[in-house]
Scaffold this active site. Sequence first.
Site, PDB file in Angstrom:
ATOM      1  N   CYS A 149       0.830  -1.220   0.000  1.00 22.31           N
ATOM      2  CA  CYS A 149       0.000   0.000   0.000  1.00 22.31           C
ATOM      3  C   CYS A 149       0.855   1.258   0.000  1.00 22.31           C
ATOM      4  O   CYS A 149       0.323   2.366  -0.105  1.00 22.31           O
ATOM      5  CB  CYS A 149      -0.939   0.014   1.202  1.00 22.31           C
ATOM      6  SG  CYS A 149      -2.025  -1.400   1.262  1.00 22.31           S
ATOM      7  N   HIS A 188      -9.344   3.881  -1.003  1.00 21.04           N
ATOM      8  CA  HIS A 188      -7.974   3.369  -0.898  1.00 21.04           C
ATOM      9  C   HIS A 188      -7.650   2.418  -2.057  1.00 21.04           C
ATOM     10  O   HIS A 188      -7.538   1.206  -1.862  1.00 21.04           O
ATOM     11  CB  HIS A 188      -7.826   2.677   0.463  1.00 21.04           C
ATOM     12  CG  HIS A 188      -6.443   2.186   0.782  1.00 21.04           C
ATOM     13  ND1 HIS A 188      -5.293   2.715   0.222  1.00 21.04           N
ATOM     14  CD2 HIS A 188      -6.020   1.190   1.627  1.00 21.04           C
ATOM     15  CE1 HIS A 188      -4.241   2.073   0.706  1.00 21.04           C
ATOM     16  NE2 HIS A 188      -4.647   1.137   1.539  1.00 21.04           N
TER      17      HIS A 188
HETATM   18  N1  COA Z   1     -16.614   1.860   4.399  1.00 21.69           N
HETATM   19  C1  COA Z   1     -17.873   2.274   4.141  1.00 21.69           C
HETATM   20  N2  COA Z   1     -18.747   1.549   3.408  1.00 21.69           N
HETATM   21  C2  COA Z   1     -18.307   0.393   2.892  1.00 21.69           C
HETATM   22  C3  COA Z   1     -17.017  -0.091   3.100  1.00 21.69           C
HETATM   23  C4  COA Z   1     -16.158   0.701   3.894  1.00 21.69           C
HETATM   24  N3  COA Z   1     -14.928   0.272   4.134  1.00 21.69           N
HETATM   25  N4  COA Z   1     -16.863  -1.269   2.461  1.00 21.69           N
HETATM   26  C5  COA Z   1     -18.029  -1.520   1.849  1.00 21.69           C
HETATM   27  N5  COA Z   1     -18.906  -0.520   2.107  1.00 21.69           N
HETATM   28  C6  COA Z   1     -20.304  -0.438   1.682  1.00 21.69           C
HETATM   29  C7  COA Z   1     -20.453  -0.718   0.210  1.00 21.69           C
HETATM   30  O1  COA Z   1     -20.439   0.480  -0.538  1.00 21.69           O
HETATM   31  C8  COA Z   1     -21.808  -1.390   0.187  1.00 21.69           C
HETATM   32  O2  COA Z   1     -22.811  -0.395   0.259  1.00 21.69           O
HETATM   33  P1  COA Z   1     -24.188  -0.532  -0.559  1.00 21.69           P
HETATM   34  O3  COA Z   1     -24.841  -1.778  -0.021  1.00 21.69           O
HETATM   35  O4  COA Z   1     -24.906   0.736  -0.240  1.00 21.69           O
HETATM   36  O5  COA Z   1     -23.782  -0.681  -1.988  1.00 21.69           O
HETATM   37  C9  COA Z   1     -21.872  -2.171   1.489  1.00 21.69           C
HETATM   38  O6  COA Z   1     -20.967  -1.480   2.375  1.00 21.69           O
HETATM   39  C10 COA Z   1     -21.454  -3.627   1.366  1.00 21.69           C
HETATM   40  O7  COA Z   1     -20.281  -3.666   0.578  1.00 21.69           O
HETATM   41  P2  COA Z   1     -19.485  -5.003   0.320  1.00 21.69           P
HETATM   42  O8  COA Z   1     -18.573  -4.768  -0.862  1.00 21.69           O
HETATM   43  O9  COA Z   1     -20.424  -6.172   0.259  1.00 21.69           O
HETATM   44  O10 COA Z   1     -18.615  -5.125   1.635  1.00 21.69           O
HETATM   45  P3  COA Z   1     -17.689  -6.329   2.014  1.00 21.69           P
HETATM   46  O11 COA Z   1     -18.207  -6.910   3.285  1.00 21.69           O
HETATM   47  O12 COA Z   1     -17.461  -7.249   0.868  1.00 21.69           O
HETATM   48  O13 COA Z   1     -16.285  -5.577   2.282  1.00 21.69           O
HETATM   49  C11 COA Z   1     -14.685  -4.835   3.886  1.00 21.69           C
HETATM   50  C12 COA Z   1     -16.150  -4.761   3.403  1.00 21.69           C
HETATM   51  C13 COA Z   1     -14.548  -3.935   5.085  1.00 21.69           C
HETATM   52  C14 COA Z   1     -14.328  -6.270   4.286  1.00 21.69           C
HETATM   53  C15 COA Z   1     -13.771  -4.356   2.730  1.00 21.69           C
HETATM   54  O14 COA Z   1     -14.097  -3.006   2.425  1.00 21.69           O
HETATM   55  C16 COA Z   1     -12.304  -4.448   3.113  1.00 21.69           C
HETATM   56  O15 COA Z   1     -11.711  -5.511   3.031  1.00 21.69           O
HETATM   57  N6  COA Z   1     -11.691  -3.335   3.517  1.00 21.69           N
HETATM   58  C17 COA Z   1     -10.275  -3.330   3.917  1.00 21.69           C
HETATM   59  C18 COA Z   1      -9.391  -3.150   2.729  1.00 21.69           C
HETATM   60  C19 COA Z   1      -7.950  -3.349   3.100  1.00 21.69           C
HETATM   61  O16 COA Z   1      -7.574  -4.229   3.859  1.00 21.69           O
HETATM   62  N7  COA Z   1      -7.077  -2.538   2.507  1.00 21.69           N
HETATM   63  C20 COA Z   1      -5.668  -2.594   2.769  1.00 21.69           C
HETATM   64  C21 COA Z   1      -5.380  -1.987   4.068  1.00 21.69           C
HETATM   65  S1  COA Z   1      -3.729  -2.164   4.603  1.00 21.69           S
END
Ligand code: COA
Length: 389
Positions: free
Chosen positions: A87, A336
Amino acid sequence: MYVREVAVIGVGLSRFGERWDAGLKELMAEAGLHAIEDAKITSDDVEMIYGGTMASGSFTGQEHVAALMSDQLGFKNVPAVRIENACASGGSALRLGYIAVASGIHDIVVVGGVEKMTDVTSSEATSALGGAGDQEWELFQGITFPGLYAMMARRHMHDYGTTEEQLASVAVKNHDNAFKNKYAQFHKKLTIDEVINSKMVADPLKLLDCSPISDGAAALVLAPLETARKYNDTPIKILASEQASDTLRLAERDSLTGIKATSIAAQKAYKHAKVSANDIDLAEVHDCFTIAEIMAMEDLGFYKKGEAGKAVADGETTLQSKLAINTSGGLKGCGHPVGATGVKQAVEVVWQLRGQAEGRQVKDAEIGLTHNVGGSGATAVVHIFGRSN
Ligand code: COA
């Protein structure tokens, strides 16, 4: 050896988010062409391209991204190199661009960062991101990135009494800032209750404590400060560019409540820039999870250990504060796209120092800092920027 000072003479960003309308090429063109236009350069001026991307192969099947960037932006035969540092790929690409100009080797250098993450399923994205940690000791044993940061959060809560409300206040502030940023993934304000009651991802981190999966690109153009005004009336000076590493796996760190690579890079950067943490007016820090912003505030020397959580909750880091943190909305609110983030942080600081940050402008901003982390802290890159007049 550094032989001259370096300035940013042009910046550009694509809109961040779930970009069904754009592939890697379109995202790079959106950001890159804006940066070139902003810098008022022609393709003949460019001598080198550094392109940051973390996992374009896993996310899209496309490797060789820096050459594609060069091709897409119309640079004929300009050397182009891809930089991968998880990242922190974008921040590391910027550092290499800085070194190339500061050393006198190149004059005009383009730095880009890109990631197109939403074409794969969430579990495929989680697996690709897991490559930033230790595959054998962490990912293969079932730990994800939210899981690694959850352990840091738990230890911070245990040692310093940091609360879930304090974590949530990071997300609320950053979504407030993102609301004012037209490039941001989310234009939705949050409340503390919404964050705390969102679905659990890795205890104590909930969905709204996490940065999202995103598409986006960022680009900037570097030049020697001495000739920068030939291109642009408001060049922004790079006062320092520093980087440090630590163990890849979390289990071998001295502490779970901070990122040592950040502290080392920051101290070197303050020394090189001849400023202190107190002089910083705004900082774009690596809030991949809410706990990460709190740790960054402490590791960068803005707050003593254990005091940052209360400071965010008390509203000490908003756009109106003496030190504004994550004015763009940060990774949490702006999005991100991992390879783009480090470059996007610099683009935001340049806009702020030029007075072009529109509805989220920090008053009289003179010195800005960017902090970009790779993995769970195995890489940290810190840049300090200042107005040149
Ligand atoms: N913040 C706010 N809203 C979020 C979100 C977040 N981080 N992630 C997803 N959403 C929203 C989506 O827009 C979606 O909204 P909608 O239903 O209105 O369309 C809903 O939440 C569900 O999204 P979905 O894609 O099914 O979520 P998910 O459960 O598959 O993924 C996380 C959620 C948190 C697991 C994923 O965002 C993630 O892995 N984040 C971390 C990324 C990471 O590790 N980056 C590197 C860091 S070092």
